[in-house]
Design a protein around this motif. Structure first.
Motif, PDB file in Angstrom:
ATOM      1  N   GLY A  27       0.929  -1.247   0.088  1.00  0.00           N
ATOM      2  CA  GLY A  27      -0.020  -0.006  -0.128  1.00  0.00           C
ATOM      3  C   GLY A  27       0.966   1.308  -0.027  1.00  0.00           C
ATOM      4  O   GLY A  27       2.122   1.053   0.266  1.00  0.00           O
ATOM      5  N   ILE A  28       0.303   2.549  -0.125  1.00  0.00           N
ATOM      6  CA  ILE A  28       1.040   3.526  -0.195  1.00  0.00           C
ATOM      7  C   ILE A  28       0.376   4.599   0.455  1.00  0.00           C
ATOM      8  O   ILE A  28      -0.836   4.934   0.371  1.00  0.00           O
ATOM      9  N   ILE A  29       0.764   5.440   1.310  1.00  0.00           N
ATOM     10  CA  ILE A  29       0.593   6.479   2.175  1.00  0.00           C
ATOM     11  C   ILE A  29       0.990   7.807   1.722  1.00  0.00           C
ATOM     12  O   ILE A  29       2.447   7.879   1.682  1.00  0.00           O
ATOM     13  N   ILE A  30       0.214   8.817   1.158  1.00  0.00           N
ATOM     14  CA  ILE A  30       0.637  10.160   0.874  1.00  0.00           C
ATOM     15  C   ILE A  30       0.221  11.086   1.935  1.00  0.00           C
ATOM     16  O   ILE A  30      -0.954  11.128   2.206  1.00  0.00           O
ATOM     17  N   ASP A  31       1.087  11.843   2.708  1.00  0.00           N
ATOM     18  CA  ASP A  31       0.944  12.518   3.604  1.00  0.00           C
ATOM     19  C   ASP A  31       0.930  13.976   3.315  1.00  0.00           C
ATOM     20  O   ASP A  31       2.237  14.396   2.952  1.00  0.00           O
ATOM     21  N   ILE A  32      -0.322  14.491   3.414  1.00  0.00           N
ATOM     22  CA  ILE A  32      -0.210  15.951   2.832  1.00  0.00           C
ATOM     23  C   ILE A  32      -0.788  16.700   4.057  1.00  0.00           C
ATOM     24  O   ILE A  32      -1.330  17.689   3.782  1.00  0.00           O
ATOM     25  N   ARG A  33      -0.656  16.320   5.485  1.00  0.00           N
ATOM     26  CA  ARG A  33      -1.076  17.157   6.385  1.00  0.00           C
ATOM     27  C   ARG A  33      -0.093  18.320   6.406  1.00  0.00           C
ATOM     28  O   ARG A  33       1.440  18.212   6.170  1.00  0.00           O
ATOM     29  N   GLY A  34      -0.473  19.561   6.521  1.00  0.00           N
ATOM     30  CA  GLY A  34       0.181  20.723   6.613  1.00  0.00           C
ATOM     31  C   GLY A  34       0.529  21.224   5.253  1.00  0.00           C
ATOM     32  O   GLY A  34       1.296  22.300   5.366  1.00  0.00           O
ATOM     33  N   ASN A  35       0.305  20.577   4.284  1.00  0.00           N
ATOM     34  CA  ASN A  35       0.583  21.163   3.011  1.00  0.00           C
ATOM     35  C   ASN A  35      -0.423  22.090   2.533  1.00  0.00           C
ATOM     36  O   ASN A  35      -1.699  21.887   2.368  1.00  0.00           O
ATOM     37  N   GLY A  36      -0.049  23.439   2.242  1.00  0.00           N
ATOM     38  CA  GLY A  36      -0.637  24.369   2.002  1.00  0.00           C
ATOM     39  C   GLY A  36      -0.973  24.490   0.414  1.00  0.00           C
ATOM     40  O   GLY A  36      -1.625  25.401   0.079  1.00  0.00           O
ATOM     41  N   GLY A  37      -0.858  23.854  -0.346  1.00  0.00           N
ATOM     42  CA  GLY A  37      -1.079  23.762  -1.878  1.00  0.00           C
ATOM     43  C   GLY A  37      -0.098  23.961  -2.693  1.00  0.00           C
ATOM     44  O   GLY A  37       1.372  23.960  -2.340  1.00  0.00           O
ATOM     45  N   GLY A  38      -0.285  24.614  -3.785  1.00  0.00           N
ATOM     46  CA  GLY A  38       0.577  24.888  -4.989  1.00  0.00           C
ATOM     47  C   GLY A  38       0.150  24.725  -6.383  1.00  0.00           C
ATOM     48  O   GLY A  38      -0.986  25.126  -6.723  1.00  0.00           O
ATOM     49  N   ILE A  39       0.952  24.109  -7.238  1.00  0.00           N
ATOM     50  CA  ILE A  39       0.372  24.032  -8.546  1.00  0.00           C
ATOM     51  C   ILE A  39       0.006  22.729  -8.857  1.00  0.00           C
ATOM     52  O   ILE A  39       0.040  21.712  -8.693  1.00  0.00           O
ATOM     53  N   VAL A  40      -1.610  23.064  -9.463  1.00  0.00           N
ATOM     54  CA  VAL A  40      -2.380  22.110  -9.611  1.00  0.00           C
ATOM     55  C   VAL A  40      -2.029  21.145 -10.462  1.00  0.00           C
ATOM     56  O   VAL A  40      -2.304  19.714 -10.368  1.00  0.00           O
ATOM     57  N   ALA A  41      -1.235  21.368 -11.625  1.00  0.00           N
ATOM     58  CA  ALA A  41      -0.872  20.482 -12.545  1.00  0.00           C
ATOM     59  C   ALA A  41       0.103  19.285 -11.616  1.00  0.00           C
ATOM     60  O   ALA A  41       0.159  18.327 -12.376  1.00  0.00           O
ATOM     61  N   MET A  42       0.688  19.793 -10.777  1.00  0.00           N
ATOM     62  CA  MET A  42       1.588  18.668 -10.121  1.00  0.00           C
ATOM     63  C   MET A  42       0.434  17.720  -9.589  1.00  0.00           C
ATOM     64  O   MET A  42       0.950  16.532  -9.471  1.00  0.00           O
ATOM     65  N   SER A  85       1.116   2.621 -13.873  1.00  0.00           N
ATOM     66  CA  SER A  85       0.403   2.957 -12.605  1.00  0.00           C
ATOM     67  C   SER A  85       0.149   2.105 -11.367  1.00  0.00           C
ATOM     68  O   SER A  85       0.225   0.841 -11.694  1.00  0.00           O
ATOM     69  N   TYR A  86       0.058   2.650 -10.181  1.00  0.00           N
ATOM     70  CA  TYR A  86       0.045   1.599  -8.929  1.00  0.00           C
ATOM     71  C   TYR A  86      -1.332   1.399  -8.839  1.00  0.00           C
ATOM     72  O   TYR A  86      -2.297   2.288  -8.668  1.00  0.00           O
ATOM     73  N   HIS A  87      -1.517  -0.046  -8.613  1.00  0.00           N
ATOM     74  CA  HIS A  87      -3.149  -0.324  -8.354  1.00  0.00           C
ATOM     75  C   HIS A  87      -3.507  -0.728  -6.994  1.00  0.00           C
ATOM     76  O   HIS A  87      -4.601  -1.013  -6.567  1.00  0.00           O
ATOM     77  N   GLY A  88      -2.473  -0.638  -6.090  1.00  0.00           N
ATOM     78  CA  GLY A  88      -2.949  -1.127  -4.668  1.00  0.00           C
ATOM     79  C   GLY A  88      -3.301  -0.078  -3.882  1.00  0.00           C
ATOM     80  O   GLY A  88      -3.726   0.841  -4.327  1.00  0.00           O
ATOM     81  N   PRO A  89      -3.468  -0.340  -2.666  1.00  0.00           N
ATOM     82  CA  PRO A  89      -4.418   0.582  -1.596  1.00  0.00           C
ATOM     83  C   PRO A  89      -3.579   1.776  -1.410  1.00  0.00           C
ATOM     84  O   PRO A  89      -2.593   1.902  -1.386  1.00  0.00           O
ATOM     85  N   LEU A  90      -4.523   2.938  -1.275  1.00  0.00           N
ATOM     86  CA  LEU A  90      -3.812   4.253  -1.240  1.00  0.00           C
ATOM     87  C   LEU A  90      -4.636   4.852  -0.076  1.00  0.00           C
ATOM     88  O   LEU A  90      -5.957   5.020  -0.072  1.00  0.00           O
ATOM     89  N   ALA A  91      -3.741   5.283   0.758  1.00  0.00           N
ATOM     90  CA  ALA A  91      -4.474   6.409   1.768  1.00  0.00           C
ATOM     91  C   ALA A  91      -3.507   7.824   1.558  1.00  0.00           C
ATOM     92  O   ALA A  91      -2.333   7.742   1.598  1.00  0.00           O
ATOM     93  N   ILE A  92      -4.625   8.692   1.979  1.00  0.00           N
ATOM     94  CA  ILE A  92      -4.066  10.185   1.965  1.00  0.00           C
ATOM     95  C   ILE A  92      -4.530  10.660   3.514  1.00  0.00           C
ATOM     96  O   ILE A  92      -5.315  10.545   3.666  1.00  0.00           O
ATOM     97  N   LEU A  93      -3.134  11.156   3.940  1.00  0.00           N
ATOM     98  CA  LEU A  93      -3.312  11.791   5.337  1.00  0.00           C
ATOM     99  C   LEU A  93      -3.630  13.237   5.226  1.00  0.00           C
ATOM    100  O   LEU A  93      -2.677  14.102   4.242  1.00  0.00           O
ATOM    101  N   VAL A  94      -4.533  13.811   5.748  1.00  0.00           N
ATOM    102  CA  VAL A  94      -4.720  15.276   5.714  1.00  0.00           C
ATOM    103  C   VAL A  94      -5.281  15.666   7.136  1.00  0.00           C
ATOM    104  O   VAL A  94      -5.426  15.074   7.675  1.00  0.00           O
ATOM    105  N   ILE A 113      -9.321   8.622   2.575  1.00  0.00           N
ATOM    106  CA  ILE A 113      -8.767   9.959   3.271  1.00  0.00           C
ATOM    107  C   ILE A 113      -8.965  10.026   4.746  1.00  0.00           C
ATOM    108  O   ILE A 113      -9.905   9.446   5.233  1.00  0.00           O
ATOM    109  N   VAL A 114      -7.772  10.152   5.251  1.00  0.00           N
ATOM    110  CA  VAL A 114      -7.496   9.752   6.801  1.00  0.00           C
ATOM    111  C   VAL A 114      -7.101  10.972   7.328  1.00  0.00           C
ATOM    112  O   VAL A 114      -6.223  11.475   7.045  1.00  0.00           O
ATOM    113  N   GLY A 115      -7.743  11.405   8.573  1.00  0.00           N
ATOM    114  CA  GLY A 115      -7.177  12.613   9.234  1.00  0.00           C
ATOM    115  C   GLY A 115      -8.353  13.483   9.872  1.00  0.00           C
ATOM    116  O   GLY A 115      -9.394  12.989  10.273  1.00  0.00           O
ATOM    117  N   SER A 116      -8.322  14.741   9.482  1.00  0.00           N
ATOM    118  CA  SER A 116      -9.352  15.593   9.946  1.00  0.00           C
ATOM    119  C   SER A 116      -9.678  16.339   8.830  1.00  0.00           C
ATOM    120  O   SER A 116      -9.045  16.480   7.652  1.00  0.00           O
TER     121      SER A 116
END
Lengths: 448, 254
Positions: free
Chosen positions: A288-303, A339-348, A371-374
């Motif tokens: 599985g993959i966890i993407i942690d974007i807690r505290g991430n204020g944003g930026g370029i949508v294209a990314m 592309s990756y097909h396994g479980p994906l969790a995003i921390l916000v 989506i996990v977090g608040s």
């Protein structure tokens, strides 16, 4: 299983909306004098009128909703401009401007008083805030807690611990400040974002300087420490006229089978996308993959679009739609060859704003991520902040944003599928509860 | 201007020789689209001069107004229909796009690699044709004169080129100089259809043809200015320059 808190500094750049760059960019711009005016001289009245005209015209020319929320916009000008002319204090002048933008019935327009504007670090891009103590804070209503401490930082060397409460900085008690901000922002979804930013700003300054903290430890003893400010970690990055920012990125294996990636902004595509692409190739066989974007204020949508391409194999998927006055643009996902097909969790968390919300909300809508977090900040509209002639700041929206599922995230934020947040107790025990939950989710997904 | 006088004289002499009444182009006798296009081709150097050019390497700077963001841009175009455009910026990374005559693609550091399809592909294939406007008759189903219009103080002939599929292009030619000064179209992509208006100026002669060295593009209220610094023709180019990048070849396997 307890997973140690990430001790690396999670820099919270919270330039709401301003960093909602699409493919190219929307940045800070300035208008007129940068010197706040403190008395209502004739010149100052004229500055207020210039400010009124600027705000009215900007909305008239650019607002995505040509019905102006049902308001007769020329009539609004005729009605309120004389009131601005009669305003005898800044309070009255701001009230007129707030009344004008309030007629739109949208949450993301604001007039930021020059004093607060100064506090929010928006006035002087040259102001040096490149030093910090190594403390990452967690703001919960009226209290501020040490959420994490960067290894080798001044805070760690002073033997501070996570879970301690910070009650004052440089002899200023934080509780009244937070109460003021609480009143200022009311029920706005961005309140925690701004509160945290205010506290974070007070813990930064030029490297070599220092701050004095009053803390309460886990034994409820009160102690005072002076911490030096040292250069923030991360690579300096500057885009256009925006001030330099420090980009942090980390990746690692959790339990040798789950890929974990964290970054504090959707900026610096040269370095960040290179690292992300490299790590995704490395994690293709992860459980599985966890993407942690807690505290991430944003930026370029294209990314965000480019990163999402690693998790989606179907063509014609998109994260959401930006509705401009005459056009709309879809934040399309272009699937990668592998592309990756396994479980994906995003921390916000409440500090995940703008492009972070577009990324998380879009992948949630197409049921690709848990989506996990608040709940996130609810600051998804691409907007810009300009300096008005009277010294105040005016934030206004350039387009509406609607998530793939048809939800306007502005003012609402992305609701997590699993709401998990820190507690003083979890911070004290060094447990990152949202991360623990994300790992559990991935483990349970693998078993299904 | 010298060309205009010569052309008018030639037209008059021909008309007199044929015993036809002498007329000149004017509001009461609007020119055809083919005439306007041929005047443009002649004003910019003529078919003979164009025919001597096999490839072009153009180096420019693209700046997004008001943002402080700029790209270095290099484009390679080769007769009949190969194109490679490389845009690089310290802040935004590299964006490449190209066409090998069959496959149209883009590889952006931000959004990743992709193969253009449908109308977007058709448009790219058409726009990759070397000196496209010189070959407009082969590329567009019809060319129509659409009247005169004043563009920022310049009286212009307006011509609409309509392809077999996709959006038409509206071209505005300066009545006096015969040069193209504005071009409107709609850019198709999976993200949506976006209107754009390009303003061409600062024409300079390179190897016998006039090339606009400044192009200001207005896309959804955002202005981008492309300033050309150098143009070279008939350059020796690497044989594999237009080969598809590995990322694009990988996508084609899917």
């Amino acid at each position: 299983m307890a997973i140690p808190l990430n001790k690396k500094k999670r820099m919270k750049w919270m330039r709401i909306g301003v960093l909602s760059l699409f493919l190219i960019g929307i940045g800070l711009t300035r208008c007129g004098s940068t010197r706040p005016v403190n008395s209502l001289s004739q010149a100052f009245r004229e500055k207020n009128l210039e400010s009124f005209d600027f705000v009215w015209s900007a909305i008239h020319a650019q607002h995505f909703d040509t019905t102006f929320g049902g308001a007769d916009w020329p009539a609004v000008r005729e009605e309120l401009r004389p009131e601005m002319d009669r305003a005898e204090s800044m309070r009255e002048a701001r009230a007129v401007l707030l009344e004008m933008i309030g007629r739109l019935n949208l949450s993301h327009f604001s007039i930021i008083p020059s004093e607060l504007y100064q506090n929010l670090e928006m006035t002087d891009p040259a102001e040096d805030r490149s030093g910090d103590t190594g403390i990452d804070v967690f703001v919960n209503r009226e209290s501020v807690w040490v959420q994490s401490i960067r290894p080798e930082s001044p805070a760690e060397k002073a033997d501070l611990r996570t879970g301690w409460e910070i009650v004052a900085v440089d002899d200023q008690s934080l509780k009244p400040l937070l109460l003021n901000l609480d009143r200022e922002f009311g029920r706005k979804s961005t309140k925690t974002l701004f509160m945290t930013r205010e506290i974070t700003n007070r813990l930064t300054g030029p490297p070599g300087g220092s701050v004095r903290l009053k803390l309460v430890n886990l034994e409820e003893d009160t102690l005072t420490v002076r911490l030096s400010l040292e250069q923030k970690p991360g690579l300096e990055y500057q885009i256009g006229h925006l001030p330099p920012q420090f980009i942090q990125y980390e990746s690692r294996w959790l339990d040798e089978s789950i890929g974990y990636i964290r970054f504090n902004n959707f900026l610096d595509p040269v370095r960040l996308m290179t690292a992300f692409n490299r790590d995704m190739l490395n994690f293709l066989k992860a459980d599985g993959i966890i993407i942690d974007i807690r505290g991430n204020g944003g930026g370029i949508v294209a990314m965000a679009m480019g990163m999402a391409g690693w998790f989606v194999s179907e063509k014609q998927q998109y994260l959401g739609t930006l509705h401009f006055r005459e056009n709309e643009i879809k934040a399309v996902i272009f699937p990668r060859a592998n592309s990756y097909h396994g479980p994906l969790a995003i921390l916000v968390d409440e500090l995940s704003a703008s492009t972070s919300e577009i990324f998380a909300g879009g992948l949630q809508d197409i049921e690709r991520a848990v989506i996990v977090g608040s709940r996130t900040a609810g600051a998804t509209l691409p907007s810009t902040i300009v300096r008005l002639p009277n010294g105040d700041a005016f934030q206004y929206v350039l387009a509406n944003y609607v998530s793939r599922g048809g939800t306007v995230l502005e003012g609402r934020g992305v609701a997590p599928d699993l709401a998990v947040t820190h507690t003083p107790e979890s911070l004290a025990s060094g447990t990152d509860r949202p991360l623990v939950k994300a790992v559990e989710i991935i483990r349970s997904s693998g078993k299904q | 201007m010298k060309n205009n006088i010569r052309r008018t004289c030639a037209a008059v002499m021909t008309a007199v020789g044929l015993g036809l009444p002498v007329v000149t182009a004017g509001p009461s006798n609007p020119p055809s689209a083919d005439e306007v296009m041929s005047w443009y081709i002649e004003a910019t150097g003529g078919k003979t001069a164009y025919g001597k050019i096999e490839n072009r390497v153009l180096k420019a700077t693209l700046e997004i107004a008001g943002t402080g963001i700029s790209f270095n841009l290099t484009s390679y175009s080769v007769r009949p229909n190969k194109l490679l455009v490389i845009m690089e910026s310290d802040a935004m990374g590299k964006i490449e796009s190209g066409c090998d005559g069959e496959t149209a693609w883009e590889n952006s550091m931000m959004t990743g690699p992709r193969i253009k399809e449908g109308e977007e592909r058709a448009t790219t294939l058409r726009e990759s044709v070397f000196d496209r406007l010189i070959q407009y008759k082969d590329l567009y189903q019809k060319a129509e004169f659409a009247g005169e219009e004043n563009i920022e103080g310049t009286s212009c002939y307006k011509v609409v080129l309509t392809p077999e599929t996709g959006h038409p292009q509206t071209l505005y030619f300066d009545r006096d100089s015969r040069l193209l000064i504005r071009m409107d179209t709609i850019i198709d992509s999976p993200m949506g259809s976006i209107p754009s208006a390009s303003y061409l100026s600062d024409y300079r002669e390179v190897d016998g043809i006039l090339i606009a060295h400044t192009v200001s593009v207005d896309v959804m209220g955002q202005k981008r200015e492309v300033i050309t610094h150098s143009v070279e023709h008939n350059v020796e180019l690497p044989g594999d320059l237009f080969d598809l990048p590995e990322e694009i070849r990988e996508l084609m396997k899917n």
